[in-house]
Design a protein around this motif. Sequence first.
Motif, PDB file in Angstrom:
ATOM      1  N   UNK A 144      -0.117 -44.930  40.813  1.00 53.23           N
ATOM      2  CA  UNK A 144      -0.934 -45.804  41.662  1.00 53.23           C
ATOM      3  C   UNK A 144      -0.892 -47.256  41.215  1.00 53.23           C
ATOM      4  N   UNK A 145      -0.588 -47.475  39.926  1.00 51.07           N
ATOM      5  CA  UNK A 145      -0.628 -48.830  39.401  1.00 51.07           C
ATOM      6  C   UNK A 145      -2.039 -49.292  39.076  1.00 51.07           C
ATOM      7  N   UNK A 146      -2.969 -48.355  38.984  1.00 50.25           N
ATOM      8  CA  UNK A 146      -4.334 -48.709  38.587  1.00 50.25           C
ATOM      9  C   UNK A 146      -4.625 -48.097  37.221  1.00 50.25           C
ATOM     10  N   UNK A 147      -5.694 -48.517  36.632  1.00 51.15           N
ATOM     11  CA  UNK A 147      -5.986 -48.091  35.261  1.00 51.15           C
ATOM     12  C   UNK A 147      -6.443 -46.635  35.191  1.00 51.15           C
ATOM     13  N   UNK A 148      -6.240 -46.058  34.022  1.00 44.11           N
ATOM     14  CA  UNK A 148      -6.715 -44.707  33.757  1.00 44.11           C
ATOM     15  C   UNK A 148      -8.228 -44.646  33.924  1.00 44.11           C
ATOM     16  N   UNK A 149      -8.931 -45.672  33.482  1.00 37.85           N
ATOM     17  CA  UNK A 149     -10.392 -45.705  33.627  1.00 37.85           C
ATOM     18  C   UNK A 149     -10.800 -45.648  35.097  1.00 37.85           C
ATOM     19  N   UNK A 150     -10.042 -46.324  35.965  1.00 39.34           N
ATOM     20  CA  UNK A 150     -10.349 -46.281  37.398  1.00 39.34           C
ATOM     21  C   UNK A 150     -10.091 -44.892  37.979  1.00 39.34           C
ATOM     22  N   UNK A 151      -9.028 -44.233  37.542  1.00 39.70           N
ATOM     23  CA  UNK A 151      -8.761 -42.860  37.993  1.00 39.70           C
ATOM     24  C   UNK A 151      -9.907 -41.954  37.567  1.00 39.70           C
ATOM     25  N   UNK A 152     -10.349 -42.091  36.325  1.00 33.51           N
ATOM     26  CA  UNK A 152     -11.471 -41.287  35.829  1.00 33.51           C
ATOM     27  C   UNK A 152     -12.728 -41.539  36.655  1.00 33.51           C
ATOM     28  N   UNK A 153     -12.969 -42.801  36.995  1.00 35.34           N
ATOM     29  CA  UNK A 153     -14.144 -43.164  37.786  1.00 35.34           C
ATOM     30  C   UNK A 153     -14.068 -42.565  39.196  1.00 35.34           C
ATOM     31  N   UNK A 154     -12.889 -42.635  39.806  1.00 29.33           N
ATOM     32  CA  UNK A 154     -12.708 -42.076  41.149  1.00 29.33           C
ATOM     33  C   UNK A 154     -12.936 -40.570  41.128  1.00 29.33           C
ATOM     34  N   UNK A 155     -12.300 -39.878  40.191  1.00 22.11           N
ATOM     35  CA  UNK A 155     -12.447 -38.420  40.118  1.00 22.11           C
ATOM     36  C   UNK A 155     -13.874 -38.009  39.776  1.00 22.11           C
ATOM     37  N   UNK A 156     -14.580 -38.845  39.071  1.00 30.66           N
ATOM     38  CA  UNK A 156     -15.969 -38.535  38.725  1.00 30.66           C
ATOM     39  C   UNK A 156     -16.967 -38.901  39.811  1.00 30.66           C
ATOM     40  N   UNK A 157     -16.470 -39.446  40.918  1.00 28.83           N
ATOM     41  CA  UNK A 157     -17.359 -39.815  42.014  1.00 28.83           C
ATOM     42  C   UNK A 157     -18.117 -41.094  41.753  1.00 28.83           C
ATOM     43  N   UNK A 158     -17.631 -41.907  40.810  1.00 27.50           N
ATOM     44  CA  UNK A 158     -18.339 -43.113  40.415  1.00 27.50           C
ATOM     45  C   UNK A 158     -17.966 -44.365  41.176  1.00 27.50           C
ATOM     46  N   UNK A 159     -17.106 -44.233  42.181  1.00 28.13           N
ATOM     47  CA  UNK A 159     -16.709 -45.409  42.944  1.00 28.13           C
ATOM     48  C   UNK A 159     -16.350 -45.010  44.366  1.00 28.13           C
ATOM     49  N   UNK A 160     -16.545 -45.927  45.268  1.00 26.76           N
ATOM     50  CA  UNK A 160     -16.122 -45.734  46.657  1.00 26.76           C
ATOM     51  C   UNK A 160     -14.931 -46.662  46.893  1.00 26.76           C
ATOM     52  N   UNK A 161     -13.725 -46.133  46.873  1.00 31.55           N
ATOM     53  CA  UNK A 161     -12.529 -46.968  46.976  1.00 31.55           C
ATOM     54  C   UNK A 161     -12.378 -47.654  48.332  1.00 31.55           C
ATOM     55  N   UNK A 162     -11.607 -48.701  48.343  1.00 34.21           N
ATOM     56  CA  UNK A 162     -11.287 -49.440  49.563  1.00 34.21           C
ATOM     57  C   UNK A 162     -10.186 -48.697  50.326  1.00 34.21           C
ATOM     58  N   UNK A 163      -9.982 -49.081  51.579  1.00 33.40           N
ATOM     59  CA  UNK A 163      -8.905 -48.465  52.356  1.00 33.40           C
ATOM     60  C   UNK A 163      -7.531 -48.680  51.728  1.00 33.40           C
ATOM     61  N   UNK A 164      -7.222 -49.883  51.219  1.00 31.88           N
ATOM     62  CA  UNK A 164      -5.910 -50.029  50.560  1.00 31.88           C
ATOM     63  C   UNK A 164      -5.737 -49.070  49.380  1.00 31.88           C
ATOM     64  N   UNK A 165      -6.794 -48.854  48.609  1.00 30.86           N
ATOM     65  CA  UNK A 165      -6.688 -47.928  47.485  1.00 30.86           C
ATOM     66  C   UNK A 165      -6.519 -46.497  47.985  1.00 30.86           C
ATOM     67  N   UNK A 166      -7.176 -46.146  49.071  1.00 32.78           N
ATOM     68  CA  UNK A 166      -7.010 -44.802  49.631  1.00 32.78           C
ATOM     69  C   UNK A 166      -5.548 -44.568  50.034  1.00 32.78           C
ATOM     70  N   UNK A 167      -4.923 -45.589  50.591  1.00 31.22           N
ATOM     71  CA  UNK A 167      -3.506 -45.478  50.953  1.00 31.22           C
ATOM     72  C   UNK A 167      -2.649 -45.280  49.704  1.00 31.22           C
ATOM     73  N   UNK A 168      -2.945 -46.020  48.661  1.00 28.65           N
ATOM     74  CA  UNK A 168      -2.199 -45.898  47.404  1.00 28.65           C
ATOM     75  C   UNK A 168      -2.378 -44.494  46.821  1.00 28.65           C
ATOM     76  N   UNK A 169      -3.603 -43.971  46.843  1.00 28.55           N
ATOM     77  CA  UNK A 169      -3.862 -42.624  46.330  1.00 28.55           C
ATOM     78  C   UNK A 169      -3.088 -41.583  47.129  1.00 28.55           C
ATOM     79  N   UNK A 170      -3.122 -41.697  48.452  1.00 30.11           N
ATOM     80  CA  UNK A 170      -2.411 -40.728  49.293  1.00 30.11           C
ATOM     81  C   UNK A 170      -0.919 -40.747  48.986  1.00 30.11           C
ATOM     82  N   UNK A 171      -0.341 -41.926  48.862  1.00 32.19           N
ATOM     83  CA  UNK A 171       1.087 -42.029  48.553  1.00 32.19           C
ATOM     84  C   UNK A 171       1.384 -41.445  47.175  1.00 32.19           C
ATOM     85  N   UNK A 172       0.566 -41.772  46.187  1.00 32.29           N
ATOM     86  CA  UNK A 172       0.787 -41.295  44.819  1.00 32.29           C
ATOM     87  C   UNK A 172       0.627 -39.784  44.719  1.00 32.29           C
ATOM     88  N   UNK A 173      -0.215 -39.220  45.580  1.00 29.27           N
ATOM     89  CA  UNK A 173      -0.447 -37.774  45.574  1.00 29.27           C
ATOM     90  C   UNK A 173       0.453 -37.051  46.571  1.00 29.27           C
TER      91      UNK A 173
END
Length: 103
Positions: free
Chosen positions: A52-81
């Motif tokens: 994704x090109x984002x930090x490990x801490x941000x991945x941990x935060x996303x998986x832990x439900x600690x952040x509501x990502x933006x639409x561009x980040x959602x696109x990046x996550x979908x592509x990376x997954x």
Amino acid sequence: MSAGHHTSWKIPEAHRADPAYVEAGAAIALGQAVYDRRMALEIDQGTLAERTGISLADIERIEGGGTAPTFPLLRVLAAALDAKLDVSVDVEDTRVAFTPHTA
């Protein structure tokens, strides 16, 4: 081909009017869906961070439900997954699904 992973967060009636509760529920549903898809791909958080090109801490935060990502980040996550991301938001629940791309 494996089925997509679907995660749902049902909002109790007492909290439907609380925007913070609704947003937190959506973030939790997304985090669980990201985790489930990452596990299906058998990759660790570090690999997802690299993809994704984002930090490990941000991945941990996303998986832990600690952040509501933006639409561009959602696109990046979908592509990376390597999946299509479907999100359905209603008054009572939020559904998140990563559906793997076909070969």
